[in-house]
Structures are given as C-alpha cells and as structure tokens.
Design a protein around this motif. Sequence first.
Motif, PDB file in Angstrom:
ATOM      1  N   TYR A 250       0.895  -1.173  -0.043  1.00  0.00           N
ATOM      2  CA  TYR A 250      -0.134   0.082  -0.027  1.00  0.00           C
ATOM      3  C   TYR A 250       0.892   1.267   0.066  1.00  0.00           C
ATOM      4  N   GLU A 251       2.036   1.135   0.883  1.00  0.00           N
ATOM      5  CA  GLU A 251       2.844   2.450   0.925  1.00  0.00           C
ATOM      6  C   GLU A 251       3.482   2.570  -0.629  1.00  0.00           C
ATOM      7  N   ILE A 252       4.089   1.557  -1.352  1.00  0.00           N
ATOM      8  CA  ILE A 252       4.341   1.737  -2.433  1.00  0.00           C
ATOM      9  C   ILE A 252       3.522   2.249  -3.429  1.00  0.00           C
ATOM     10  N   ALA A 253       2.089   1.578  -3.426  1.00  0.00           N
ATOM     11  CA  ALA A 253       1.085   2.258  -4.275  1.00  0.00           C
ATOM     12  C   ALA A 253       0.829   3.531  -4.209  1.00  0.00           C
ATOM     13  N   TYR A 254       0.879   3.995  -2.853  1.00  0.00           N
ATOM     14  CA  TYR A 254       0.617   5.352  -2.690  1.00  0.00           C
ATOM     15  C   TYR A 254       1.737   6.344  -3.101  1.00  0.00           C
ATOM     16  N   LEU A 255       2.895   5.883  -3.296  1.00  0.00           N
ATOM     17  CA  LEU A 255       3.971   6.807  -3.722  1.00  0.00           C
ATOM     18  C   LEU A 255       3.792   6.879  -5.196  1.00  0.00           C
ATOM     19  N   ILE A 256       3.703   5.667  -5.829  1.00  0.00           N
ATOM     20  CA  ILE A 256       3.596   5.611  -7.313  1.00  0.00           C
ATOM     21  C   ILE A 256       2.352   6.786  -7.626  1.00  0.00           C
ATOM     22  N   ALA A 257       1.172   6.685  -6.722  1.00  0.00           N
ATOM     23  CA  ALA A 257       0.076   7.481  -7.271  1.00  0.00           C
ATOM     24  C   ALA A 257       0.501   8.855  -7.124  1.00  0.00           C
TER      25      ALA A 257
ATOM     26  N   ILE B 292      -4.729   1.771  -4.835  1.00  0.00           N
ATOM     27  CA  ILE B 292      -5.113   3.204  -4.926  1.00  0.00           C
ATOM     28  C   ILE B 292      -6.493   3.624  -4.682  1.00  0.00           C
ATOM     29  N   GLU B 293      -7.477   2.548  -5.346  1.00  0.00           N
ATOM     30  CA  GLU B 293      -8.619   2.799  -4.831  1.00  0.00           C
ATOM     31  C   GLU B 293      -9.189   2.714  -3.730  1.00  0.00           C
ATOM     32  N   ASP B 294      -8.597   1.691  -2.991  1.00  0.00           N
ATOM     33  CA  ASP B 294      -8.809   1.493  -1.645  1.00  0.00           C
ATOM     34  C   ASP B 294      -8.525   2.733  -0.695  1.00  0.00           C
ATOM     35  N   MET B 295      -7.498   3.473  -1.024  1.00  0.00           N
ATOM     36  CA  MET B 295      -6.800   4.544  -0.277  1.00  0.00           C
ATOM     37  C   MET B 295      -7.516   5.880  -0.601  1.00  0.00           C
TER      38      MET B 295
ATOM     39  N   ARG C 243      -6.463   5.188 -21.923  1.00  0.00           N
ATOM     40  CA  ARG C 243      -7.729   4.559 -21.393  1.00  0.00           C
ATOM     41  C   ARG C 243      -7.768   4.550 -19.875  1.00  0.00           C
ATOM     42  N   LEU C 244      -6.724   5.450 -19.242  1.00  0.00           N
ATOM     43  CA  LEU C 244      -6.792   5.292 -17.742  1.00  0.00           C
ATOM     44  C   LEU C 244      -8.049   6.280 -17.378  1.00  0.00           C
ATOM     45  N   ARG C 245      -8.671   5.648 -16.388  1.00  0.00           N
ATOM     46  CA  ARG C 245      -9.754   6.431 -15.618  1.00  0.00           C
ATOM     47  C   ARG C 245      -8.965   6.987 -14.309  1.00  0.00           C
ATOM     48  N   CYS C 246      -8.642   8.409 -14.465  1.00  0.00           N
ATOM     49  CA  CYS C 246      -7.424   8.858 -13.522  1.00  0.00           C
ATOM     50  C   CYS C 246      -8.328   9.510 -12.347  1.00  0.00           C
ATOM     51  N   GLU C 247      -9.348   9.264 -12.031  1.00  0.00           N
ATOM     52  CA  GLU C 247     -10.010  10.046 -10.828  1.00  0.00           C
ATOM     53  C   GLU C 247      -9.399   9.534  -9.701  1.00  0.00           C
ATOM     54  N   ASN C 248      -9.013   8.341  -9.409  1.00  0.00           N
ATOM     55  CA  ASN C 248      -8.351   8.066  -8.189  1.00  0.00           C
ATOM     56  C   ASN C 248      -6.951   8.525  -8.131  1.00  0.00           C
TER      57      ASN C 248
ATOM     58  N   LYS D 221      -4.078  16.978  -0.006  1.00  0.00           N
ATOM     59  CA  LYS D 221      -2.987  16.849   1.071  1.00  0.00           C
ATOM     60  C   LYS D 221      -3.309  15.705   2.123  1.00  0.00           C
ATOM     61  N   VAL D 222      -4.649  15.238   2.217  1.00  0.00           N
ATOM     62  CA  VAL D 222      -5.269  14.383   3.309  1.00  0.00           C
ATOM     63  C   VAL D 222      -4.482  13.056   2.845  1.00  0.00           C
ATOM     64  N   LYS D 223      -3.749  12.438   3.788  1.00  0.00           N
ATOM     65  CA  LYS D 223      -3.165  10.995   3.603  1.00  0.00           C
ATOM     66  C   LYS D 223      -4.258  10.103   3.995  1.00  0.00           C
ATOM     67  N   PRO D 224      -4.001   9.014   3.188  1.00  0.00           N
ATOM     68  CA  PRO D 224      -5.022   7.805   3.757  1.00  0.00           C
ATOM     69  C   PRO D 224      -4.377   7.020   4.801  1.00  0.00           C
ATOM     70  N   ARG D 225      -5.435   6.517   5.657  1.00  0.00           N
ATOM     71  CA  ARG D 225      -5.075   5.896   6.785  1.00  0.00           C
ATOM     72  C   ARG D 225      -4.897   4.323   6.336  1.00  0.00           C
TER      73      ARG D 225
END
Length: 405
Positions: free
Chosen positions: A54-61, A107-110, A378-383, A391-395
Amino acid sequence: MLNSLTNVCCKEFGALSSRLLTVVMVKRARFDEKPTLPVLSFVLINKPILTASYEIAYLIAKQGKPHTIGKILVKPAVLKMANIMLGIEAEVKLSQIHLSNDISGRIEDMTEDILDQVVADLISSPAKFSFQLDETTDVSNLSQLTVFVRYVKDDVIKDFLFSLFLQEHQHCHTDCFKNSEFNLILAYLADIFAALNHLDQKMQGGGQHHRSGGKPEDFSKKLPLWKRRTENNNTSNFLLLDNCVSQIEDVSRIGNISVPAQLKQAIATHLLDGLAKFFHGYFPTRESCPAWVPFTFSVETTDVNDEYLNEIIEIQESQVQQQLFRTTALLTFWYQQMVTYPVIAKKALEISISFVMTYVCKQSFLRMQDIKTKKRNRLRCENDMRVVLVKVKPRISEPVSERQQ
C-alpha cells in the motif's frame, strides 16, 4: 467361506486405515514444521507485506506514475539493493511484496479512505464549505469535469478533489465559420474570455478572497463603459472583434462597416444584464463581504452592520487580539476567535473559504496532462488525481485491516 473372506477384508481395511493414518500424521508433522498453504495463497498475506504494498502504491500514485512501474522498476530495484546490501535472505523476504496487478486496487482503497475522512471533516467543520467546478477535454477527447470542495479543518483551509467525470466530447460542425456574423459573435466572446482570464491571473494563488485588491469591482465598473462604446460603433475594447470588422471592410472594400444593430444590442444586453449581474451575484456586496474581515482593526465601526458591531467593538479594544492579528495568518486568527467572538469569526471563515476563481481546477487539468498521456489514454484517472492533488493522507492501516479480515 464367507466368514473367512469377511475376516480377510477387515484385516486389509484395518491395515490400510493404519497406513493412511500414518501418512496423514507424517504430513501433518511436516506442515506444522513448514506450512505449504501460504505458497498456495490459502492464508492471509502477512500484514507488513500488505502495508508495504500500500505504501509503495501510494508513492506511485502521488508521483503520477504508471501503475506498472511497481512491477517493472520499483520491485526489481528494491530486490537488487537488498541482495547487494543485506544479502539473499533479505531479497527473498522482500520478494513477497506484491506489486503486479494490485496497484490500481490499492489506490482505489486509499482514495475511498480519503473520501471518508473528508466527508467526516465536512460534517464537523465550524463553517460552511464551498465548491467550484470546471471542464476541459483530455488526450482521449473526453470531457473531464472536476469538482473541488473547500472547507476548514482546524485552522487550515483545505481543497479536495471531490469527483471527476468522463463523458464523450461532441464536436461542432465547422460550417458556422463561413458565416461572418457568427465570426463576429465568436470574436466578441473570445475577447470577453480573454478579459476574464486576465482578471483570473491577477487573482490566482492562495490567500485570495473576494475583497482582494478590489479587482472584481474594478472589472465590473468597466462594463458600462464598454457598452456605451459598442453602441457608438467603437469596438476598441474588443481586439478580435475590432479586427474582424476591419477584415470585413478589407474584403468587401466598403469603409466604415459597423457591428450589425442586432449584434450590438445582444452585446449590450450581455454586458449589463449578463456579466454585470453575474459579478454582483458571484462576488458578494460590501454588506455580505464586509471590509472588517481583512481590516479588522482599521475599519470604522460606523461602517459595520449592527449584527457584528458589538463583537467588532470588543475585539478592537483588545491589545492582545491586535498583536495576534499582526503576527498570525488571517484564517488562523479567525479560527482562534470561534469561542470568544463566534458571530464575526464564523462570518469571516465563510468568506475566507470561498473560491475566488477556478485556478484550483486549472491546476488540476495541468496535472492531469502528466498523468493521462497518449500511452495511458484509457486510464480512468479519478483515483490517481485525487491522491496527487489532495493533501489528506490515507489511513493505510484501514484498508490493510479490511484485507486481513
């Protein structure tokens, strides 16, 4: 004979059962020593491994990178570094982190967790929230509509990308450009948008409010002048419109061609009944956006409405508040007054969180160009946009716990 056959069968069955029991006990002993079910994905993923993914996915996004970069670059690089610096055991342990097809889901979960946090903040906010929206067309020729919400959290104004929609973009026919009157209308609208964009550039940036430098008031005062000049065949305030009229004169070789009377009337109506009313409605009047908000200790009390007068007089008499006002950001100052001066503090916060212009949406469109490219059309880029811009960080512990259940 039958009894003998029965006895033989019972003995064989007993021996077979004994052998099967022995085999099962041996396999159970082996499993207790080294379980094989995790290899077959029959048990939950280890919590540190899941958290790391999850942490790596957050950094990528957050950096707006393609989701596949986790598998093709990040993980191989991490494993190579672990092998060199820490040895083969560390490499084997880190290889358990999944960075293949799980990034989008992570990313969707976060973003769902971020949305839950913001909704809770909106409910508990001490002042009203405001929102703005704007639309553009992306690289896939899809219309992108962004909706931002602005609210107060503690003593900070926060902007949040609430939603982003996709819709097919419809093209207009080009035949209209052959019509000279259509070109005049288009030129006028382009001039108006250029003037609004110029005003927008003056008011961009954080900390702006509706009384910032009187820029909206100055613009609205020009509208009656533009109307009078247009009615007198003077289009010098509209450069493109003036050029179009000149081109028509050159092509037709007829001098002193003016804007058609019907179009002049439409422009005059738009300037006063359209733009002027819009500005009066969008930018609050002096009564609804009082001067004491940014100039609390210099405003004359005779200019203050009775609703706020008592608290304004009290706060102006306080030396402590005057010193705090000089050394504190405007929003922080008013947030700290919610208990002592609730009436004027709430009004000031409601004005402070108002969007002045759509620069926040325009910034998001610029960022979207980096995220949704031709190779990622083709990316749905909303997330991804929400993670990048908010600026809000995911828990991260929240989706990890849900996955562990």
